[in-house]
Design a protein around this motif. Structure first.
Motif, PDB file in Angstrom:
ATOM      1  N   GLU A 249       0.439  -1.239  -0.271  1.00  0.00           N
ATOM      2  CA  GLU A 249      -0.133  -0.176  -0.077  1.00  0.00           C
ATOM      3  C   GLU A 249       0.756   1.127  -0.137  1.00  0.00           C
ATOM      4  N   LEU A 250       1.626   1.009   0.645  1.00  0.00           N
ATOM      5  CA  LEU A 250       2.803   1.937   0.480  1.00  0.00           C
ATOM      6  C   LEU A 250       3.422   2.902  -0.409  1.00  0.00           C
ATOM      7  N   ILE A 251       3.781   1.157  -1.074  1.00  0.00           N
ATOM      8  CA  ILE A 251       4.060   1.604  -2.285  1.00  0.00           C
ATOM      9  C   ILE A 251       3.471   1.826  -3.667  1.00  0.00           C
ATOM     10  N   SER A 252       2.563   2.038  -2.802  1.00  0.00           N
ATOM     11  CA  SER A 252       1.144   2.471  -4.470  1.00  0.00           C
ATOM     12  C   SER A 252       1.422   3.970  -4.236  1.00  0.00           C
ATOM     13  N   ASN A 253       0.901   4.031  -2.797  1.00  0.00           N
ATOM     14  CA  ASN A 253       0.233   5.604  -2.476  1.00  0.00           C
ATOM     15  C   ASN A 253       1.920   6.877  -3.060  1.00  0.00           C
TER      16      ASN A 253
END
Length: 216
Positions: free
Chosen positions: A201-205
């Motif tokens: 999720e962090l990478i996507s954001n």
């Protein structure tokens, strides 16, 4: 390259240059054989060379010094080149040896006594008093001594073997800032915790915020 090896190579190079300084005749004969030119007047005929001196009213003319072409080549070219090389090499070798003397005790930690480690750490701390605490360094070296005894056994140690951060700050990351190095070091220390975290999720954001492509 390890500093100890560098100092040894520089020292051997200096000894080599001093050795060949006495072998002018050997090199001269090799040079003549390469060019197939026999000794001629330009290299064998004595030349008169007036010694440059300041005369006083009581002195007569200076004596004439006779040199063959070979002697002139040796005295005016060969010796000055070798001596200049040795002088510059000694300057560089001294600089390397100074640094090596400060840090080489790290490679001998497994076999050093407490007093020996304490003396070397205090000496290093005095030299880099703005960066190193003698008390902390002594404690860390004593701890590291037992770690090396357990992991390296009787293996010979060199300074690069002791680089704890060499996997983080490699040759390809030589321009890394201190802040990034601190963060990467912390991530390496806490690697077990790091592996348990889901970063999808962090990478996507992050990718969404930094992406420069427009969606049509």
């Amino acid at each position: 390259m390890d500093l100890y090896i560098a100092c040894s190579l520089l020292n051997s190079l200096e000894l080599y240059l001093l050795d060949i300084r006495d072998k002018f005749d050997e090199f001269l004969e090799k040079a003549k054989s390469f060019t197939d030119i026999c000794e001629s007047e330009s290299t064998s005929e004595p030349r008169n060379r007036r010694r440059s001196v300041k005369l006083t009213r009581f002195e007569g003319e200076s004596e004439h010094t006779q040199f063959t072409g070979d002697e002139k080549l040796k005295i005016e070219i060969f010796y000055p080149i070798i001596d200049s090389l040795c002088s510059n090499l000694k300057t560089r070798k001294t600089a390397y040896e100074t640094v090596n003397d400060n840090f080489k005790f790290f490679t001998a930690l497994p076999n050093m006594t407490y007093e020996g480690i304490k003396e070397c750490c205090e000496k290093l701390a005095r030299k880099y008093d703005q960066d190193i605490s003698a008390e902390n360094l002594i404690s860390e070296c004593l701890h590291y001594k037992h770690y090396l005894r357990d992991t390296r056994k009787n293996e010979e140690l060199f300074i690069p073997d002791l680089y704890l951060l060499k996997l983080i700050k490699s040759d390809h990351r030589s321009t890394m800032s201190q802040s990034r190095l601190n963060h990467l070091s912390l991530m390496s220390i806490e690697s077990d915790l790091l592996k348990s975290i889901d970063f999808d999720e962090l990478i996507s954001n992050f990718a969404a915020k930094k992406s420069r492509k427009k969606v049509f």
